[in-house]
Design a protein around this motif. Structure first.
Motif, mmCIF file in Angstrom:
data_model
loop_
_atom_site.group_PDB
_atom_site.id
_atom_site.type_symbol
_atom_site.label_atom_id
_atom_site.label_comp_id
_atom_site.label_asym_id
_atom_site.label_seq_id
_atom_site.Cartn_x
_atom_site.Cartn_y
_atom_site.Cartn_z
ATOM 1 N N SER A 36 31.312 50.697 48.343
ATOM 2 C CA SER A 36 31.757 50.854 49.730
ATOM 3 C C SER A 36 33.278 50.777 49.820
ATOM 4 O O SER A 36 33.916 51.556 50.549
ATOM 5 C CB SER A 36 31.120 49.773 50.605
ATOM 6 N N ALA A 37 33.873 49.843 49.057
ATOM 7 C CA ALA A 37 35.334 49.721 49.045
ATOM 8 C C ALA A 37 35.978 50.969 48.449
ATOM 9 O O ALA A 37 37.030 51.427 48.924
ATOM 10 C CB ALA A 37 35.745 48.479 48.268
ATOM 11 N N VAL A 38 35.366 51.524 47.411
ATOM 12 C CA VAL A 38 35.890 52.750 46.809
ATOM 13 C C VAL A 38 35.839 53.901 47.805
ATOM 14 O O VAL A 38 36.785 54.691 47.925
ATOM 15 C CB VAL A 38 35.115 53.105 45.526
ATOM 16 N N GLU A 39 34.732 53.989 48.554
ATOM 17 C CA GLU A 39 34.607 55.057 49.553
ATOM 18 C C GLU A 39 35.735 54.967 50.588
ATOM 19 O O GLU A 39 36.292 55.989 51.005
ATOM 20 C CB GLU A 39 33.246 54.965 50.242
ATOM 21 N N LYS A 40 36.080 53.761 50.990
ATOM 22 C CA LYS A 40 37.175 53.588 51.947
ATOM 23 C C LYS A 40 38.505 54.020 51.328
ATOM 24 O O LYS A 40 39.347 54.630 52.002
ATOM 25 C CB LYS A 40 37.235 52.139 52.410
ATOM 26 N N SER A 41 38.694 53.713 50.033
ATOM 27 C CA SER A 41 39.924 54.133 49.361
ATOM 28 C C SER A 41 39.991 55.655 49.250
ATOM 29 O O SER A 41 41.064 56.253 49.416
ATOM 30 C CB SER A 41 39.998 53.500 47.967
ATOM 31 N N LEU A 42 38.860 56.271 48.971
ATOM 32 C CA LEU A 42 38.815 57.734 48.901
ATOM 33 C C LEU A 42 39.164 58.347 50.251
ATOM 34 O O LEU A 42 39.886 59.350 50.321
ATOM 35 C CB LEU A 42 37.423 58.198 48.449
ATOM 36 N N ALA A 43 38.686 57.731 51.326
ATOM 37 C CA ALA A 43 38.987 58.239 52.670
ATOM 38 C C ALA A 43 40.472 58.123 52.980
ATOM 39 O O ALA A 43 40.994 58.892 53.802
ATOM 40 C CB ALA A 43 38.160 57.482 53.703
ATOM 41 N N ARG A 44 41.145 57.164 52.328
ATOM 42 C CA ARG A 44 42.583 56.987 52.548
ATOM 43 C C ARG A 44 43.427 57.802 51.571
ATOM 44 O O ARG A 44 44.654 57.686 51.572
ATOM 45 C CB ARG A 44 42.954 55.510 52.439
ATOM 46 N N GLY A 45 42.790 58.599 50.726
ATOM 47 C CA GLY A 45 43.546 59.502 49.869
ATOM 48 C C GLY A 45 43.450 59.259 48.383
ATOM 49 O O GLY A 45 44.121 59.941 47.602
ATOM 50 N N LEU A 46 42.644 58.284 47.939
ATOM 51 C CA LEU A 46 42.463 58.064 46.500
ATOM 52 C C LEU A 46 41.889 59.315 45.864
ATOM 53 O O LEU A 46 40.945 59.917 46.392
ATOM 54 C CB LEU A 46 41.513 56.883 46.275
ATOM 55 N N GLU A 47 42.439 59.715 44.721
ATOM 56 C CA GLU A 47 41.953 60.905 44.033
ATOM 57 C C GLU A 47 40.614 60.634 43.366
ATOM 58 O O GLU A 47 40.320 59.510 42.961
ATOM 59 C CB GLU A 47 42.965 61.359 42.979
ATOM 60 N N GLY A 48 39.806 61.702 43.207
ATOM 61 C CA GLY A 48 38.529 61.589 42.514
ATOM 62 C C GLY A 48 37.362 61.558 43.481
ATOM 63 O O GLY A 48 37.495 61.823 44.677
ATOM 64 N N THR A 49 36.188 61.231 42.941
ATOM 65 C CA THR A 49 34.964 61.154 43.739
ATOM 66 C C THR A 49 34.295 59.812 43.502
ATOM 67 O O THR A 49 34.588 59.114 42.521
ATOM 68 C CB THR A 49 33.978 62.266 43.347
ATOM 69 N N LEU A 50 33.375 59.467 44.391
ATOM 70 C CA LEU A 50 32.640 58.222 44.217
ATOM 71 C C LEU A 50 31.883 58.234 42.894
ATOM 72 O O LEU A 50 31.817 57.205 42.204
ATOM 73 C CB LEU A 50 31.674 58.021 45.387
ATOM 74 N N ALA A 51 31.341 59.369 42.519
ATOM 75 C CA ALA A 51 30.602 59.460 41.256
ATOM 76 C C ALA A 51 31.500 59.151 40.066
ATOM 77 O O ALA A 51 31.072 58.517 39.094
ATOM 78 C CB ALA A 51 29.981 60.847 41.111
ATOM 79 N N ASP A 52 32.761 59.601 40.132
ATOM 80 C CA ASP A 52 33.699 59.328 39.040
ATOM 81 C C ASP A 52 33.851 57.818 38.826
ATOM 82 O O ASP A 52 33.806 57.330 37.690
ATOM 83 C CB ASP A 52 35.084 59.910 39.370
ATOM 84 N N TYR A 53 34.053 57.101 39.919
ATOM 85 C CA TYR A 53 34.285 55.662 39.814
ATOM 86 C C TYR A 53 33.000 54.895 39.534
ATOM 87 O O TYR A 53 33.004 53.928 38.765
ATOM 88 C CB TYR A 53 34.971 55.160 41.091
ATOM 89 N N SER A 54 31.905 55.332 40.134
ATOM 90 C CA SER A 54 30.622 54.663 39.892
ATOM 91 C C SER A 54 30.225 54.726 38.421
ATOM 92 O O SER A 54 29.574 53.812 37.909
ATOM 93 C CB SER A 54 29.523 55.294 40.755
ATOM 94 N N ALA A 55 30.651 55.784 37.738
ATOM 95 C CA ALA A 55 30.328 55.924 36.315
ATOM 96 C C ALA A 55 31.016 54.859 35.476
ATOM 97 O O ALA A 55 30.565 54.545 34.363
ATOM 98 C CB ALA A 55 30.733 57.314 35.827
ATOM 99 N N LYS A 56 32.104 54.304 35.984
ATOM 100 C CA LYS A 56 32.830 53.259 35.258
ATOM 101 C C LYS A 56 32.472 51.857 35.736
ATOM 102 O O LYS A 56 33.078 50.878 35.280
ATOM 103 C CB LYS A 56 34.350 53.474 35.407
ATOM 104 N N LEU A 57 31.512 51.743 36.649
ATOM 105 C CA LEU A 57 31.099 50.452 37.184
ATOM 106 C C LEU A 57 29.683 50.126 36.722
ATOM 107 O O LEU A 57 28.769 50.931 36.869
ATOM 108 C CB LEU A 57 31.135 50.482 38.716
ATOM 109 N N SER A 58 29.497 48.949 36.153
ATOM 110 C CA SER A 58 28.160 48.497 35.779
ATOM 111 C C SER A 58 27.945 47.092 36.319
ATOM 112 O O SER A 58 28.903 46.338 36.532
ATOM 113 C CB SER A 58 27.969 48.526 34.260
ATOM 114 N N VAL A 59 26.693 46.754 36.565
ATOM 115 C CA VAL A 59 26.333 45.415 37.034
ATOM 116 C C VAL A 59 25.252 44.862 36.130
ATOM 117 O O VAL A 59 24.500 45.605 35.504
ATOM 118 C CB VAL A 59 25.867 45.430 38.505
#
Length: 287
Positions: free
Chosen positions: A55-78
């Motif tokens: 959710s935080a990444v989505e907000k950053s993307l809305a503010r102009g962060l480059e890339g897609t949610l899928a790009d960042y989610s691929a580097k996140l594990s729980v």
């Protein structure tokens, strides 16, 4: 996605605890291209952590962060397994400010790390040297105190225990710079610099409300308009959580004396469950 970790960030880092602070820390590293692992106590909590970070990444993307949610989610594990920290270069503990919980959590993480990996605590007030005494490799341990909300805050407090290896200070400064934030380096002392000063102002503001000097809004406006604080001390307390600040104040009172004694208004509000933004009511109505 454009990776932006030109400044000496670890390729793989971990966070223990995926609540508001832990998720914010994970987000800070993730959007800089770092592979991030969040470990939580159970599967439900782990998935909740993933949702908070994304959710935080989505907000950053809305503010102009480059890339897609899928790009960042691929580097996140729980995960729910401490052993998964075994390939991490840095792990930051972000569990609640409870001494025994901090100690047991840090010991469990350290046992999973390979030699040379760095262990950090996000504690806002507890003794770093006291925590270090419980570790096998205290030279590889320091404090990295992030501020809430992490995405908006530009400050990280680097806290040096007496056991911390001197060269780790420069490394920590590089990490902070790599995150696009500013480091202040402090030696271990109760409340460090930020919590000690912030809580002192907040406690006096609470006493002013208690004594009927002014309303919470007017006290906060005095600090925002008169001293250029971005947020007043009482609204900040609501954001942090009255229960969290009560715990810090009690610790500071035990180590630094009566000037940090929590006012009765604070104790009464916590007893009523008026903890601030997270419960919908504190010094302000957040409903």
């Amino acid at each position: 996605m454009t990776e932006t970790n030109q400044v000496a960030l670890p390729a793989r880092m971990g966070v223990l605890g995926g609540g508001r602070m832990g998720a914010g820390i994970a987000h800070a590293f993730l959007i800089k291209g770092v592979d991030v692992l969040v470990v939580e106590r159970d599967e439900t909590s782990a998935q909740g952590a993933r949702e908070r970070v994304e959710s935080a990444v989505e907000k950053s993307l809305a503010r102009g962060l480059e890339g897609t949610l899928a790009d960042y989610s691929a580097k996140l594990s729980v995960s729910t397994n401490y052993a998964d920290f075994g390939d991490r270069e840095l792990v930051i503990e972000a569990v609640p400010e409870i001494w025994d919980l901090k100690v047991s959590s840090l010991k469990a993480v350290e046992a999973a790390l390979t030699p040379g990996a760095i262990l950090a605590s996000n504690t806002s007030s507890l003794s770093m040297s006291g925590l270090a005494e419980n570790l096998e490799r205290p030279a590889d341990f320091l404090g990295l105190h992030f501020f809430n909300p992490v995405p908006a805050s530009t400050l990280i407090e680097v806290v040096i225990a007496k056991e911390t290896a001197p060269e780790l200070v420069a490394t920590a400064r590089d990490w902070v710079a790599g995150l696009g934030k500013t480091a202040v380096v402090v030696n271990d002392a109760p409340g460090f610099a930020s919590s000690r000063l912030g809580v002192a102002i907040a406690l006096e503001a609470m006493r002013m409300v208690e004594e009927g000097v002014a309303s919470a809004e007017d006290i906060d406006n005095a600090m925002v308009l008169g001293y250029k604080h971005p947020t007043g001390p009482l609204k900040t307390t609501d954001i942090v959580g009255l229960d969290v600040r009560l715990g810090i104040a009690e610790y500071l009172e035990s180590t630094l004396g009566e000037r940090f004694a929590p006012p009765q208004i604070m104790r009464d509000m916590v007893a009523r469950g008026e903890l601030g933004r997270k419960t919908g009511k504190g010094f302000y109505d957040w409903s």
